[in-house]
Design an enzyme around this catalytic site. Structure first.
Site, PDB file in Angstrom:
ATOM      1  N   ARG A 198      -7.753 -12.991  -5.911  1.00 16.78           N
ATOM      2  CA  ARG A 198      -6.294 -13.065  -6.107  1.00 16.78           C
ATOM      3  C   ARG A 198      -5.880 -14.289  -6.910  1.00 16.78           C
ATOM      4  O   ARG A 198      -6.548 -15.326  -6.884  1.00 16.78           O
ATOM      5  CB  ARG A 198      -5.613 -13.139  -4.736  1.00 16.78           C
ATOM      6  CG  ARG A 198      -5.875 -11.927  -3.835  1.00 16.78           C
ATOM      7  CD  ARG A 198      -4.832 -10.870  -4.028  1.00 16.78           C
ATOM      8  NE  ARG A 198      -5.205  -9.584  -3.429  1.00 16.78           N
ATOM      9  CZ  ARG A 198      -4.351  -8.567  -3.315  1.00 16.78           C
ATOM     10  NH1 ARG A 198      -3.108  -8.677  -3.737  1.00 16.78           N
ATOM     11  NH2 ARG A 198      -4.739  -7.417  -2.800  1.00 16.78           N
TER      12      ARG A 198
ATOM     13  N   CYS B 127      -2.921  -0.657  -5.932  1.00 17.44           N
ATOM     14  CA  CYS B 127      -2.693   0.595  -6.673  1.00 17.44           C
ATOM     15  C   CYS B 127      -1.729   0.405  -7.836  1.00 17.44           C
ATOM     16  O   CYS B 127      -1.153   1.372  -8.337  1.00 17.44           O
ATOM     17  CB  CYS B 127      -2.195   1.679  -5.742  1.00 17.44           C
ATOM     18  SG  CYS B 127      -3.479   2.256  -4.624  1.00 17.44           S
TER      19      CYS B 127
ATOM     20  N   HIS C 224       7.136  -2.029   1.056  1.00 18.00           N
ATOM     21  CA  HIS C 224       6.014  -2.523   0.242  1.00 18.00           C
ATOM     22  C   HIS C 224       6.204  -2.015  -1.190  1.00 18.00           C
ATOM     23  O   HIS C 224       5.613  -1.017  -1.585  1.00 18.00           O
ATOM     24  CB  HIS C 224       4.718  -1.972   0.863  1.00 18.00           C
ATOM     25  CG  HIS C 224       3.457  -2.563   0.324  1.00 18.00           C
ATOM     26  ND1 HIS C 224       2.249  -1.908   0.384  1.00 18.00           N
ATOM     27  CD2 HIS C 224       3.198  -3.759  -0.267  1.00 18.00           C
ATOM     28  CE1 HIS C 224       1.308  -2.666  -0.148  1.00 18.00           C
ATOM     29  NE2 HIS C 224       1.849  -3.795  -0.547  1.00 18.00           N
TER      30      HIS C 224
ATOM     31  N   LYS D 239       3.116 -10.266   4.604  1.00 15.39           N
ATOM     32  CA  LYS D 239       3.076  -8.956   5.244  1.00 15.39           C
ATOM     33  C   LYS D 239       3.551  -9.029   6.698  1.00 15.39           C
ATOM     34  O   LYS D 239       4.259  -8.129   7.174  1.00 15.39           O
ATOM     35  CB  LYS D 239       1.666  -8.363   5.156  1.00 15.39           C
ATOM     36  CG  LYS D 239       1.200  -8.099   3.712  1.00 15.39           C
ATOM     37  CD  LYS D 239       2.180  -7.232   3.025  1.00 15.39           C
ATOM     38  CE  LYS D 239       1.948  -6.852   1.585  1.00 15.39           C
ATOM     39  NZ  LYS D 239       0.742  -6.961   0.876  1.00 15.39           N
TER      40      LYS D 239
ATOM     41  N   ASP E 109       5.785  -6.964  -4.792  1.00 16.73           N
ATOM     42  CA  ASP E 109       5.075  -6.538  -3.575  1.00 16.73           C
ATOM     43  C   ASP E 109       5.995  -6.131  -2.424  1.00 16.73           C
ATOM     44  O   ASP E 109       5.657  -5.231  -1.672  1.00 16.73           O
ATOM     45  CB  ASP E 109       4.138  -7.657  -3.105  1.00 16.73           C
ATOM     46  CG  ASP E 109       3.040  -7.177  -2.156  1.00 16.73           C
ATOM     47  OD1 ASP E 109       2.372  -6.177  -2.486  1.00 16.73           O
ATOM     48  OD2 ASP E 109       2.860  -7.787  -1.089  1.00 16.73           O
TER      49      ASP E 109
ATOM     50  N   TYR F 253      -7.427 -15.845   4.991  1.00 17.47           N
ATOM     51  CA  TYR F 253      -7.093 -15.036   3.814  1.00 17.47           C
ATOM     52  C   TYR F 253      -5.615 -14.634   3.778  1.00 17.47           C
ATOM     53  O   TYR F 253      -5.012 -14.309   4.809  1.00 17.47           O
ATOM     54  CB  TYR F 253      -7.965 -13.765   3.761  1.00 17.47           C
ATOM     55  CG  TYR F 253      -7.441 -12.787   2.737  1.00 17.47           C
ATOM     56  CD1 TYR F 253      -7.690 -12.984   1.379  1.00 17.47           C
ATOM     57  CD2 TYR F 253      -6.613 -11.732   3.117  1.00 17.47           C
ATOM     58  CE1 TYR F 253      -7.148 -12.131   0.432  1.00 17.47           C
ATOM     59  CE2 TYR F 253      -6.071 -10.862   2.172  1.00 17.47           C
ATOM     60  CZ  TYR F 253      -6.342 -11.069   0.831  1.00 17.47           C
ATOM     61  OH  TYR F 253      -5.796 -10.232  -0.098  1.00 17.47           O
TER      62      TYR F 253
ATOM     63  N   ARG G 223      -7.367  -8.334   4.129  1.00 15.67           N
ATOM     64  CA  ARG G 223      -6.666  -8.092   5.383  1.00 15.67           C
ATOM     65  C   ARG G 223      -7.590  -7.330   6.337  1.00 15.67           C
ATOM     66  O   ARG G 223      -8.351  -6.474   5.916  1.00 15.67           O
ATOM     67  CB  ARG G 223      -5.392  -7.288   5.160  1.00 15.67           C
ATOM     68  CG  ARG G 223      -4.258  -8.105   4.566  1.00 15.67           C
ATOM     69  CD  ARG G 223      -2.993  -7.297   4.380  1.00 15.67           C
ATOM     70  NE  ARG G 223      -3.157  -6.251   3.396  1.00 15.67           N
ATOM     71  CZ  ARG G 223      -3.388  -4.984   3.671  1.00 15.67           C
ATOM     72  NH1 ARG G 223      -3.448  -4.551   4.916  1.00 15.67           N
ATOM     73  NH2 ARG G 223      -3.541  -4.101   2.694  1.00 15.67           N
TER      74      ARG G 223
ATOM     75  N   SER H 102      -1.695  -0.886  -1.377  1.00 15.97           N
ATOM     76  CA  SER H 102      -2.360  -2.100  -1.847  1.00 15.97           C
ATOM     77  C   SER H 102      -3.342  -1.779  -2.974  1.00 15.97           C
ATOM     78  O   SER H 102      -4.066  -0.793  -2.906  1.00 15.97           O
ATOM     79  CB  SER H 102      -3.111  -2.761  -0.692  1.00 15.97           C
ATOM     80  OG  SER H 102      -2.213  -3.132   0.312  1.00 15.97           O
TER      81      SER H 102
HETATM   82  P1  GTP Z   1      -1.471  -5.487  -3.783  1.00 16.53           P
HETATM   83  O1  GTP Z   1      -1.196  -6.872  -4.253  1.00 16.53           O
HETATM   84  O2  GTP Z   1      -2.769  -5.390  -3.025  1.00 16.53           O
HETATM   85  O3  GTP Z   1      -0.352  -4.888  -2.997  1.00 16.53           O
HETATM   86  O4  GTP Z   1      -1.806  -4.579  -5.109  1.00 16.53           O
HETATM   87  P2  GTP Z   1      -0.911  -4.000  -6.299  1.00 16.53           P
HETATM   88  O5  GTP Z   1      -0.357  -2.679  -5.918  1.00 16.53           O
HETATM   89  O6  GTP Z   1       0.026  -5.015  -6.809  1.00 16.53           O
HETATM   90  O7  GTP Z   1      -2.047  -3.672  -7.415  1.00 16.53           O
HETATM   91  P3  GTP Z   1      -2.296  -4.253  -8.875  1.00 16.53           P
HETATM   92  O8  GTP Z   1      -1.143  -4.097  -9.816  1.00 16.53           O
HETATM   93  O9  GTP Z   1      -2.805  -5.625  -8.737  1.00 16.53           O
HETATM   94  O10 GTP Z   1      -3.446  -3.281  -9.422  1.00 16.53           O
HETATM   95  C1  GTP Z   1      -4.632  -3.042  -8.731  1.00 16.53           C
HETATM   96  C2  GTP Z   1      -5.657  -2.434  -9.659  1.00 16.53           C
HETATM   97  O11 GTP Z   1      -5.158  -1.227 -10.248  1.00 16.53           O
HETATM   98  C3  GTP Z   1      -6.070  -3.332 -10.810  1.00 16.53           C
HETATM   99  O12 GTP Z   1      -7.459  -3.316 -10.902  1.00 16.53           O
HETATM  100  C4  GTP Z   1      -5.446  -2.702 -12.023  1.00 16.53           C
HETATM  101  O13 GTP Z   1      -6.203  -2.911 -13.169  1.00 16.53           O
HETATM  102  C5  GTP Z   1      -5.369  -1.232 -11.652  1.00 16.53           C
HETATM  103  N1  GTP Z   1      -4.229  -0.560 -12.311  1.00 16.53           N
HETATM  104  C6  GTP Z   1      -2.926  -0.959 -12.295  1.00 16.53           C
HETATM  105  N2  GTP Z   1      -2.135  -0.138 -13.035  1.00 16.53           N
HETATM  106  C7  GTP Z   1      -2.950   0.823 -13.523  1.00 16.53           C
HETATM  107  C8  GTP Z   1      -2.715   1.971 -14.350  1.00 16.53           C
HETATM  108  O14 GTP Z   1      -1.602   2.286 -14.791  1.00 16.53           O
HETATM  109  N3  GTP Z   1      -3.807   2.748 -14.636  1.00 16.53           N
HETATM  110  C9  GTP Z   1      -5.056   2.447 -14.169  1.00 16.53           C
HETATM  111  N4  GTP Z   1      -6.056   3.252 -14.501  1.00 16.53           N
HETATM  112  N5  GTP Z   1      -5.311   1.357 -13.387  1.00 16.53           N
HETATM  113  C10 GTP Z   1      -4.280   0.561 -13.068  1.00 16.53           C
HETATM  114  C1  SPV Z   2      -1.869  -6.234  -0.063  1.00 18.68           C
HETATM  115  O1  SPV Z   2      -2.980  -6.093   0.455  1.00 18.68           O
HETATM  116  O2  SPV Z   2      -1.008  -5.300  -0.105  1.00 18.68           O
HETATM  117  C2  SPV Z   2      -1.497  -7.525  -0.686  1.00 18.68           C
HETATM  118  C3  SPV Z   2      -2.368  -8.663  -0.466  1.00 18.68           C
HETATM  119  O3  SPV Z   2      -0.457  -7.631  -1.304  1.00 18.68           O
HETATM  120  S1  SPV Z   2      -2.103  -9.408   1.082  1.00 18.68           S
HETATM  121  O4  SPV Z   2      -1.165 -10.498   0.924  1.00 18.68           O
HETATM  122  O5  SPV Z   2      -3.375  -9.876   1.540  1.00 18.68           O
HETATM  123  O6  SPV Z   2      -1.537  -8.448   2.001  1.00 18.68           O
HETATM  124 MN    MN Z   3       0.708  -5.657  -1.273  1.00 19.09          MN
END
Ligand code: GTP
Ligand code: SPV
Ligand code: MN
Length: 611
Positions: free
Chosen positions: A390, A274, A250, A230, A297, A221, A81, A272
């Protein structure tokens, strides 16, 4: 516009006058070679995927490994983004607030009109009717995306309900829809050869909140181009929610069931990248607890007649971060992906026609084609997959999908979690004493930046409710809206607000490693939260909030050293004294739009810290 496209525009296959008119206006402006009304069928989907293979955008994966699945490698300048190019064009600048870029809407439209003139030349213009949330919701949220990218069509088909069924329903009531216009900004001149990932150096992601419309230019993207996600479901929906008394957030949405069979619905806002998708698809390690997913999400929340907050996920798929998703960390995501029907973006290709990314397996394959199309070996010294690569997979493929996902009324919410990625300061879990304090937790939420947006990685930034890049109006007004929910349901005969918790999976130990093992072990925190709701778990007062009392966090079978446990869960008065001026500074941005209750919460915290 070519004669062919003009003909198609005139004979628009819809009785929705407004839509037919908008499509014909856009076609006249953008001058596509052809207009394709997306019906959403499987045969159409397969044809588009073949088209994308022929144009070099998609590589078809090995059918035995990943059925009906494809890999797209984007232009290296179009991988996330672009927040610096994202605008909220409200009529008045102050309505966009300090968290958003703003430009006068008339000026912006003039600029965009110039860019869109002829922008679809040599391409097909796709008209994608879609609905976010349930088609049979009381007030379905329709949109129509016009895009010159077939990648967008095939991805939108995973992320939202699209096509004829939606269009017919829109026509029945002549329904309002959010017009969402998208072009990759790469017209093709006569005889010009296309590139695998067309896009433009100049990018604009623009929202007109009063009009409830979206225009996106130059990027292909995810969050910039799949406009139902979003742009609609957060930025535009947050404005609708402000006006109509609900919330667009979110957040993850999940359902936990304890060994006695009692279920709890919990949402969680993390910035994002996290950990939302990982939490949403958690495999609990605590004995006897079951987790089901509802969303990973975006969550829309509304009050019912009893004054309870009910939550739905408006999306139909996962658009998850690939790196770090593996058989050991997130087997549920891996199982959903392995069923196929997935579009991968910017991951690496294996010699067998499968995919790989950092963290999928402990050991990297001996040879890969990396996300930029180059040969890659484990000693390459660079990642094989882009850090923001992704997977885009239908949510129905998650074995742990809750039946409640299909309930248009949503689930009654028991708890809300806020969480960020902080190396220090924020303990594993704290409970807010009141709704106001919960809103304070959300309003001061902070995280170290990740690869999900352009810019430096690892810098601490405040991210209110994990919505910093997604609030479609003034951030102070947004906090006020949250704060006022305390009063809203009272008019409906009572209030029944969820409990609020602040969590942090990312605190570091003295060696710089993660103090808390995270992933499935986060179920221990979820258990404590559910037990708190039932009044079964003990808590200790801290100046911030209530943290697990000694022995109340279930650690049975967990391998963690005493020092790591201490590092993960500790409340440190000194760290919080250092945090105060940072919050103070953050709150200055809001000016007189900061709710008085947030100021009061900060003052009370300072007093409790003895600062
Ligand atoms: P968006 O789709 O961008 O909104 O991201 P999201 O919040 O869904 O993040 P996602 O669950 O894909 O995790 C992002 C990163 O954080 C990955 O690399 C995971 O491996 C890492 N991660 C997730 N949960 C944990 C956790 O409990 N501990 C640690 N150390 N890392 C974590
Ligand atoms: C984020 O960045 O929080 C995502 C991926 O979930 S996107 O759809 O690109 O916003
Ligand atoms: Mn997101």
């Amino acid at each position: 516009m070519t004669a062919n496209a003009e003909q198609t525009a005139l004979s628009a296959p819809t009785s929705h006058q407004k839509l037919a008119q908008w499509v014909s206006e856009v076609a006249a402006l953008t001058q596509p070679d052809a207009i394709h009304w997306v019906d959403g069928s499987e045969s159409e989907d397969l044809k588009l995927k073949q088209l994308l293979v022929d144009s070099g955008t998609f590589t078809k994966l090995n059918e035995d490994l990943f059925p009906n699945s494809y890999l797209a490698n984007s232009d290296p300048a179009d991988v996330a983004r672009v927040e610096s190019r994202t605008f909220i064009c409200s009529e008045k600048e102050e309505d966009a607030g300090f968290t958003n870029n703003w430009m006068d809407p008339v000026e912006m439209k003039t600029k965009l009109n110039g860019l869109f003139e002829g922008s679809m030349r040599g391409r097909t213009m796709y008209v994608i009717p879609f609905v976010m949330g349930h088609l049979d919701a009381k007030n379905p949220k329709f949109g129509v995306e016009i895009s010159d990218s077939a990648y967008v069509v095939t991805s939108m088909r995973i992320m939202a309900k699209i096509g004829n069924e939606v269009l017919r329903k829109m026509e029945e009531t002549d329904a309002f829809f959010v017009p969402a216009l998208h072009s990759v900004g790469a017209p093709l001149e006569e005889g010009e050869e296309d590139v695998a990932w067309p896009c433009n150096e100049e990018k604009w992601i623009v929202h007109f909140p009063e009009e409830r419309s979206i225009v996106s230019y130059g990027s292909g993207y995810g969050g910039n181009a799949l406009l139902g996600k979003k742009c609609y479901s957060l930025r535009i929906a947050s404005v609708m929610a402000r006006d109509e008394g609900w919330l667009a957030e979110h957040m993850v949405l999940m359902r936990l069931t304890n060994p006695e069979g009692k279920s709890f619905n919990i949402s969680a806002a993390f910035p994002s990248a996290c950990g939302k998708t990982n939490l949403a698809l958690i495999d609990p390690t605590v004995e006897g607890w079951k987790a089901e997913v509802l969303g990973d999400d975006i969550v829309w929340m509304n009050f019912d007649e009893d004054g309870s907050l009910r939550a739905v996920n408006p999306e139909y798929g996962f658009f998850g971060v690939a790196p770090g998703t593996g058989w050991s960390t997130n087997p549920n995501a891996m199982r959903a992906i392995a069923k196929g029907n997935t579009i991968f973006t910017n991951v690496a290709l294996t010699d067998e026609g499968g995919v790989w990314w950092e963290g999928m397996t402990d050991e990297a394959p001996a040879h890969l084609i990396d996300w930029q199309g180059n040969d890659w070996t484990p000693d390459a010294g660079r990642p094989a997959a882009h850090p923001n690569s992704r997977f885009c997979t239908p949510i129905s493929q998650a074995d742990m999908l809750s039946d409640e996902y299909y309930n248009p009324d949503g689930v009654k919410l028991d708890a809300i979690m806020f969480g960020g990625r902080r190396k220090t300061t924020v303990p594993l879990v704290s409970q807010a004493r009141s709704w106001s304090q919960g809103v304070f937790f959300g309003s001061t939420l902070s995280s170290e930046t990740t690869a999900a947006a352009e810019g430096a990685v690892g810098v601490v930034r405040r991210d209110p409710m994990a919505m910093l890049p997604f609030i479609g109006y003034d951030a102070g007004d947004y906090l006020n809206h949250w704060d006022k929910l305390r009063d809203l349901p009272a008019a409906q005969g009572g209030k029944n607000l969820p409990a609020v918790f602040l969590v942090n999976w990312f605190r570091r130990n003295a060696d710089g490693g993660f103090a808390w093992p995270g992933f499935g072990e986060n179920s221990r925190v979820l258990k404590w939260i559910c037990d708190r709701i039932e009044g079964k778990a003990e808590a200790t007062e801290t100046p911030l909030g209530l943290i697990p009392a000694e022995g109340s966090l279930d650690l049975v079978g967990l391998e963690i050293s005493d020092s790591d446990l201490e590092a993960a869960t500790r409340f440190d008065v000194e760290e919080w004294k250092n945090e105060l001026p940072l919050i103070e500074q953050w709150y200055e941005n809001f000016g007189d739009h900061l709710p008085a209750s947030m100021r009061a919460e900060l003052d009370a915290l300072r007093e409790r810290l003895g600062a």
